[in-house]
Design an enzyme around this catalytic site. Structure first.
Site, PDB file in Angstrom:
ATOM      1  N   ARG A  76       0.834  -1.193   0.000  1.00 50.36           N
ATOM      2  CA  ARG A  76       0.000   0.000   0.000  1.00 50.36           C
ATOM      3  C   ARG A  76       0.874   1.250   0.000  1.00 50.36           C
ATOM      4  NH1 ARG A  76      -1.803   0.656   4.395  1.00 50.36           N
ATOM      5  NH2 ARG A  76      -1.106  -1.198   5.478  1.00 50.36           N
ATOM      6  N   TYR A 205      -1.569  -3.774  -7.144  1.00 48.05           N
ATOM      7  CA  TYR A 205      -1.242  -4.554  -5.945  1.00 48.05           C
ATOM      8  C   TYR A 205      -2.284  -4.469  -4.830  1.00 48.05           C
ATOM      9  CZ  TYR A 205       0.933  -6.726  -2.058  1.00 48.05           C
ATOM     10  OH  TYR A 205       1.165  -7.573  -1.009  1.00 48.05           O
ATOM     11  N   LYS A 214      -9.429  -2.549   1.976  1.00 47.61           N
ATOM     12  CA  LYS A 214      -9.128  -1.400   2.819  1.00 47.61           C
ATOM     13  C   LYS A 214      -9.914  -0.159   2.372  1.00 47.61           C
ATOM     14  CE  LYS A 214      -6.627  -3.546   5.684  1.00 47.61           C
ATOM     15  NZ  LYS A 214      -5.578  -4.406   5.437  1.00 47.61           N
ATOM     16  N   HIS A 234     -10.175  -2.553  11.792  1.00 47.83           N
ATOM     17  CA  HIS A 234      -9.096  -3.397  11.278  1.00 47.83           C
ATOM     18  C   HIS A 234      -8.853  -4.519  12.289  1.00 47.83           C
ATOM     19  CE1 HIS A 234      -4.665  -3.434   9.575  1.00 47.83           C
ATOM     20  NE2 HIS A 234      -5.418  -4.339   8.993  1.00 47.83           N
ATOM     21  N   SER A 256      -0.962  -3.593  10.453  1.00 48.07           N
ATOM     22  CA  SER A 256      -0.635  -4.494   9.352  1.00 48.07           C
ATOM     23  C   SER A 256       0.614  -5.309   9.670  1.00 48.07           C
ATOM     24  CB  SER A 256      -0.408  -3.694   8.070  1.00 48.07           C
ATOM     25  OG  SER A 256      -1.596  -2.999   7.755  1.00 48.07           O
ATOM     26  N   CYS A 258       1.150  -7.538  11.938  1.00 42.85           N
ATOM     27  CA  CYS A 258       1.450  -7.687  13.366  1.00 42.85           C
ATOM     28  C   CYS A 258       0.727  -8.860  14.003  1.00 42.85           C
ATOM     29  CB  CYS A 258       1.134  -6.398  14.110  1.00 42.85           C
ATOM     30  SG  CYS A 258       2.269  -5.066  13.700  1.00 42.85           S
ATOM     31  N   GLY A 259       0.183  -9.772  13.185  1.00 50.18           N
ATOM     32  CA  GLY A 259      -0.278 -11.030  13.774  1.00 50.18           C
ATOM     33  C   GLY A 259      -1.773 -11.299  13.783  1.00 50.18           C
ATOM     34  N   ASN A 262      -2.485 -14.752  12.102  1.00 52.18           N
ATOM     35  CA  ASN A 262      -1.965 -15.800  12.978  1.00 52.18           C
ATOM     36  C   ASN A 262      -2.841 -16.022  14.204  1.00 52.18           C
ATOM     37  OD1 ASN A 262       0.891 -17.054  12.325  1.00 52.18           O
ATOM     38  ND2 ASN A 262       0.761 -15.033  11.382  1.00 52.18           N
ATOM     39  N   ASP A 285      -8.973  -9.894   9.260  1.00 44.77           N
ATOM     40  CA  ASP A 285      -8.462  -8.554   8.946  1.00 44.77           C
ATOM     41  C   ASP A 285      -9.462  -7.433   9.231  1.00 44.77           C
ATOM     42  OD1 ASP A 285      -6.114  -7.160   7.888  1.00 44.77           O
ATOM     43  OD2 ASP A 285      -7.375  -6.595   6.194  1.00 44.77           O
ATOM     44  N   ASN A 380       6.476  -8.589   1.931  1.00 39.72           N
ATOM     45  CA  ASN A 380       5.018  -8.362   1.927  1.00 39.72           C
ATOM     46  C   ASN A 380       4.327  -9.226   0.863  1.00 39.72           C
ATOM     47  OD1 ASN A 380       2.647  -7.066   2.937  1.00 39.72           O
ATOM     48  ND2 ASN A 380       2.651  -5.677   1.182  1.00 39.72           N
ATOM     49  N   ARG A 382       2.080 -12.227  -0.563  1.00 39.38           N
ATOM     50  CA  ARG A 382       0.787 -12.604   0.023  1.00 39.38           C
ATOM     51  C   ARG A 382       0.173 -13.816  -0.658  1.00 39.38           C
ATOM     52  NH1 ARG A 382      -1.441  -8.961   4.251  1.00 39.38           N
ATOM     53  NH2 ARG A 382       0.179  -7.378   4.406  1.00 39.38           N
ATOM     54  N   ARG A 413       3.569  -4.094  17.694  1.00 38.73           N
ATOM     55  CA  ARG A 413       4.942  -4.548  17.927  1.00 38.73           C
ATOM     56  C   ARG A 413       5.641  -3.549  18.815  1.00 38.73           C
ATOM     57  NH1 ARG A 413       7.267  -8.161  13.919  1.00 38.73           N
ATOM     58  NH2 ARG A 413       5.533  -8.768  12.597  1.00 38.73           N
TER      59      ARG A 413
HETATM   60  P1  GTP Z   1      -2.089  -7.807   7.562  1.00 35.92           P
HETATM   61  O1  GTP Z   1      -2.645  -8.845   6.655  1.00 35.92           O
HETATM   62  O2  GTP Z   1      -1.028  -6.981   6.924  1.00 35.92           O
HETATM   63  O3  GTP Z   1      -3.133  -6.944   8.180  1.00 35.92           O
HETATM   64  O4  GTP Z   1      -1.235  -8.598   8.699  1.00 35.92           O
HETATM   65  P2  GTP Z   1      -1.643  -9.469   9.986  1.00 35.92           P
HETATM   66  O5  GTP Z   1      -1.898  -8.575  11.148  1.00 35.92           O
HETATM   67  O6  GTP Z   1      -2.701 -10.451   9.641  1.00 35.92           O
HETATM   68  O7  GTP Z   1      -0.280 -10.243  10.342  1.00 35.92           O
HETATM   69  P3  GTP Z   1       0.114 -11.796  10.210  1.00 35.92           P
HETATM   70  O8  GTP Z   1      -0.705 -12.677  11.116  1.00 35.92           O
HETATM   71  O9  GTP Z   1       0.148 -12.147   8.789  1.00 35.92           O
HETATM   72  O10 GTP Z   1       1.591 -11.782  10.801  1.00 35.92           O
HETATM   73  C1  GTP Z   1       2.601 -10.988  10.269  1.00 35.92           C
HETATM   74  C2  GTP Z   1       3.948 -11.437  10.766  1.00 35.92           C
HETATM   75  O11 GTP Z   1       3.998 -11.462  12.201  1.00 35.92           O
HETATM   76  C3  GTP Z   1       4.335 -12.848  10.297  1.00 35.92           C
HETATM   77  O12 GTP Z   1       5.668 -12.826   9.885  1.00 35.92           O
HETATM   78  C4  GTP Z   1       4.172 -13.680  11.540  1.00 35.92           C
HETATM   79  O13 GTP Z   1       5.051 -14.782  11.535  1.00 35.92           O
HETATM   80  C5  GTP Z   1       4.478 -12.712  12.681  1.00 35.92           C
HETATM   81  N1  GTP Z   1       3.736 -13.077  13.911  1.00 35.92           N
HETATM   82  C6  GTP Z   1       2.407 -13.315  14.022  1.00 35.92           C
HETATM   83  N2  GTP Z   1       2.065 -13.679  15.273  1.00 35.92           N
HETATM   84  C7  GTP Z   1       3.199 -13.665  16.002  1.00 35.92           C
HETATM   85  C8  GTP Z   1       3.502 -13.950  17.379  1.00 35.92           C
HETATM   86  O14 GTP Z   1       2.643 -14.279  18.200  1.00 35.92           O
HETATM   87  N3  GTP Z   1       4.811 -13.796  17.742  1.00 35.92           N
HETATM   88  C9  GTP Z   1       5.778 -13.421  16.866  1.00 35.92           C
HETATM   89  N4  GTP Z   1       7.029 -13.291  17.327  1.00 35.92           N
HETATM   90  N5  GTP Z   1       5.538 -13.162  15.562  1.00 35.92           N
HETATM   91  C10 GTP Z   1       4.266 -13.272  15.127  1.00 35.92           C
HETATM   92  C1  SPV Z   2      -2.706  -4.637   5.389  1.00 32.86           C
HETATM   93  O1  SPV Z   2      -1.723  -4.026   4.944  1.00 32.86           O
HETATM   94  O2  SPV Z   2      -3.217  -4.366   6.511  1.00 32.86           O
HETATM   95  C2  SPV Z   2      -3.269  -5.752   4.605  1.00 32.86           C
HETATM   96  C3  SPV Z   2      -2.792  -5.961   3.238  1.00 32.86           C
HETATM   97  O3  SPV Z   2      -4.157  -6.453   5.081  1.00 32.86           O
HETATM   98  S1  SPV Z   2      -3.526  -4.884   2.095  1.00 32.86           S
HETATM   99  O4  SPV Z   2      -4.720  -5.536   1.543  1.00 32.86           O
HETATM  100  O5  SPV Z   2      -2.554  -4.652   1.015  1.00 32.86           O
HETATM  101  O6  SPV Z   2      -3.911  -3.660   2.727  1.00 32.86           O
HETATM  102 MN    MN Z   3      -4.655  -5.733   7.281  1.00 36.62          MN
END
Ligand code: GTP
Ligand code: SPV
Ligand code: MN
Length: 605
Positions: A76, A205, A214, A234, A256, A258-259, A262, A285, A380, A382, A413
């Site tokens: 973005r 992208y 978004k 979000h 974004s 930050c987990g 996961n 998300d 980044n 995906r 973070r």
């Molecule tokens: P967007 O799709 O951009 O909104 O991201 P998101 O918030 O869904 O983040 P995502 O779960 O994809 O995690 C992003 C990164 O953070 C990855 O590299 C993960 O491995 C890492 N991560 C996620 N959860 C944890 C955790 O509990 N601990 C640590 N150390 N890293 C984590």
């Molecule tokens: C984010 O950046 O928070 C995402 C990926 O979920 S995007 O769709 O590119 O915004």
């Molecule tokens: Mn997001």
């Protein structure tokens, strides 16, 4: 053939056709035949064509496609994203602003004739289950087949989306996208919230071009929510089923990368599984939330798929996310494993392919390339995966009424200062905590990585109006919900030691923190009252099975509230409120300043 008789849709499509002058207009009905034909069109393009997509190994990754965007177009672009309200004040200090007329005057020449020689695809889609009282309709016009194929996964796309619109309604979001020349100097992601309209140009992208995500579901929807009495956030949405069979629903807002994905797909540690705990994913998300008939806050996930970060996803960190990507998935900017026509990314496994193509398209020796410091996959990069692939998808995923939310979590973070978990004293204090979210930046947006930045409610790049009014809206929602409001918490999975190692194992072990949060919601565990909120008492975070890793000393560090660091934190918040928000046209609610005063007074006691 047009898929609707809605006169507003037809008039707007005609107007945009007259502007962009495509050779052909194709309405996307969502049928398999149509999607297959479009897939065949992009997969038969010659290598090197920027629109090229590749089929992957049909046995290992059936129905999956691979695509690479231009190296200048991988995230973005927040500095080129605009909120064009009639006054600058309405957009507020966190948004780039230009007057709507001025912006249109600037962009119209860029759109004029931009689709000559191309086809315009008209994509009807629903954000939210079709027919849900919380769902909304969008129409995206695009000259990109990649966008059509992604929207098919991410939304409820096709003729059915028009079902509830009728012939005269004007309640749909107009999205105009052209990849144009993918010229970064002419790239604009522009929102006209007062007109339910989005214009995106010169990108191909993710969040820049999948306009339901978004642009609509957060920027336009947050503006709509303010006016209509609901919230667009979000946030992931998950359900924790307890041994007694009851499921508690939790949302969490992290910036974004930050987990969120996961946490949404978390697999509980063995001990919890034995006891009968299960986690279900509703969304990873975005959450749309509105008070229900019983006065509680209900949430739906407006999306239909996951646009997740690939690097770091593996069999250990997130097996559910990995499972989502094993069929009918689109991979963008990961690496190709040419040995078996599959994909690879950092930390997928310990065996980067020797015969690899890195994300920019160069053939390389994977292990050597990495040894020299290269990234095979873009940080980044995906996957776009259908929600129905998710092994732990919630049985309530398609429930039009949504799920009732017990707890809202904020996080980011933070290498220091912020403890593993704490609870707000009440909704107003929780709103303050949301306003104070800050996080070290990631690769999800262009710009430097690892810099601490304020990201209120993880929504800094996505609030479609004045952040001060957005905070006021949070406070209003709290008043409306009263004692039925979800409890608000803050977490930090990213605390580090002196060497920069994360001291909390994270991932599945985050269940241990959810456990405490749920018990707090149920009132079955006590807490330590501190200046910043309620913290777990010693021994109340269950560390059975990870005692070696999380020693008592480490737990003390994880739960520390360091007076000096917090005094600095509060001083920084005052500076942020005053200099970055109030001085720049953000109306900060007095109740939030009062929270700041209270915490400061408690810290000084
Ligand atoms: P967007 O799709 O951009 O909104 O991201 P998101 O918030 O869904 O983040 P995502 O779960 O994809 O995690 C992003 C990164 O953070 C990855 O590299 C993960 O491995 C890492 N991560 C996620 N959860 C944890 C955790 O509990 N601990 C640590 N150390 N890293 C984590
Ligand atoms: C984010 O950046 O928070 C995402 C990926 O979920 S995007 O769709 O590119 O915004
Ligand atoms: Mn997001």
């Amino acid at each position: 053939m047009a898929l609707t008789n809605n006169k507003n849709v037809l008039a707007w499509v005609d107007e945009m056709v007259a502007l962009t002058k495509p050779d052909k207009v194709v309405w996307i009905d969502g049928s398999k035949e149509q999607l297959d034909a479009l897939t065949s069109e992009v997969t038969t393009l010659p290598d090197g064509d920027p629109n090229k997509m590749y089929y992957l190994n049909d046995e290992k990754l059936p129905g999956c496609l691979y695509h690479r965007t231009l190296p200048n177009d991988v995230a973005r672009v927040e500095d080129r994203t605009f909120i064009c309200t009639s006054t600058k004040e309405a957009a507020g200090p966190t948004n780039n602003w230009m007057a709507p007329d001025e912006m249109k005057a600037m962009l119209t020449p860029l759109y004029d004739g931009v689709m000559k020689g191309r086809t315009m695809y008209v994509i009807p889609y629903s954000m939210g289950p079709i027919g849900s009282p919380l769902a909304k309709v969008g129409v995206e016009l695009t000259d990109s087949i990649y966008v059509v194929l992604n929207m098919n996964i991410m939304t409820r796309m096709g003729a059915a989306a028009f079902e509830n619109l009728g012939d005269t309604s004007d309640d749909f979001v107009r999205g105009l996208h052209s990849k144009a020349d993918v010229d970064p100097e002419k790239r604009y992601i522009v929102h006209f919230p007062e007109e339910n309209t989005i214009w995106s140009i010169n990108s191909a992208y993710g969040g820049n071009v999948l306009l339901g995500k978004k642009c609509f579901a957060l920027r336009i929807a947050s503006f709509q929510g303010k006016n209509e009495g609901w919230m667009a956030e979000h946030m992931l949405i998950l359900g924790v089923q307890k041994p007694d069979g009851e499921t508690k629903y939790i949302t969490a807002a992290f910036p974004s990368a930050c987990g969120k994905t996961n946490l949404a797909m978390l697999i509980p540690p063995e001990g919890y599984q034995k006891d009968g705990y299960k986690v279900f994913t509703v969304g990873d998300d975005i959450a749309w939330m509105k008070p229900g008939k019983d006065g509680r806050l209900y949430a739906i996930n407006p999306e239909n798929g996951f646009f997740g970060v690939a690097p770091g996803t593996n069999e250990k960190s997130n097996p559910n996310a990995l499972a989502c990507t094993r069929k009918n998935t689109i991979f963008t900017n990961v690496a190709m494993n040419n040995e078996d026509n599959t994909v690879w990314w950092e930390k997928l496994d310990k065996n980067p392919p020797v015969d690899a193509t890195e994300w920019k398209g160069a053939k390389v020796n994977g292990p050597e390339y990495i040894a020299e410091g290269g990234n095979l996959a873009h940080p980044n990069s995906r996957f776009t995966a259908p929600a129905e692939n998710c092994p732990c998808i919630s049985p309530e995923f398609n429930n039009p009424e949504g799920v009732p939310i017990s707890a809202i979590i904020f996080g980011g973070r933070r290498a220091s200062t912020t403890p593993l978990v704490y609870q707000s004293f009440d909704w107003t204090h929780g709103t303050y905590i949301g306003s104070a979210v800050s996080s070290e930046t990631t690769a999800a947006a262009t710009g430097a990585v690892g810099v601490l930045r304020h990201d209120p409610m993880a929504m800094k790049p996505f609030i479609g109006y004045n952040v001060g009014d957005y905070w006021a809206h949070w406070l209003e929602m709290g008043e409306k919900l009263g004692d039925k409001a979800p409890k608000i918490f803050n977490v930090n999975w990213f605390k580090q030691d002196e060497e920069g190692n994360f001291i909390w194992p994270g991932f599945g072990d985050n269940m241990r923190v959810l456990d405490w949060i749920i018990k707090r919601c149920e009132g079955t565990v006590d807490a330590e009252e501190t200046a910043i909120g309620y913290l777990p008492k010693k021994g109340d975070i269950n560390i059975e099975g990870i005692e070696d890793e999380v020693t008592p000393e480490i737990m003390d560090k994880l739960l520390a509230v360091d007076k000096d660091l917090w005094t600095k934190e509060i001083a920084e918040m005052r500076r942020y409120y005053n200099d970055d928000i109030a001085a720049k046209g953000g109306n900060i609610p007095a109740a939030l300043y009062a929270e700041l005063d209270k915490i400061e007074a408690k810290l000084n006691k």
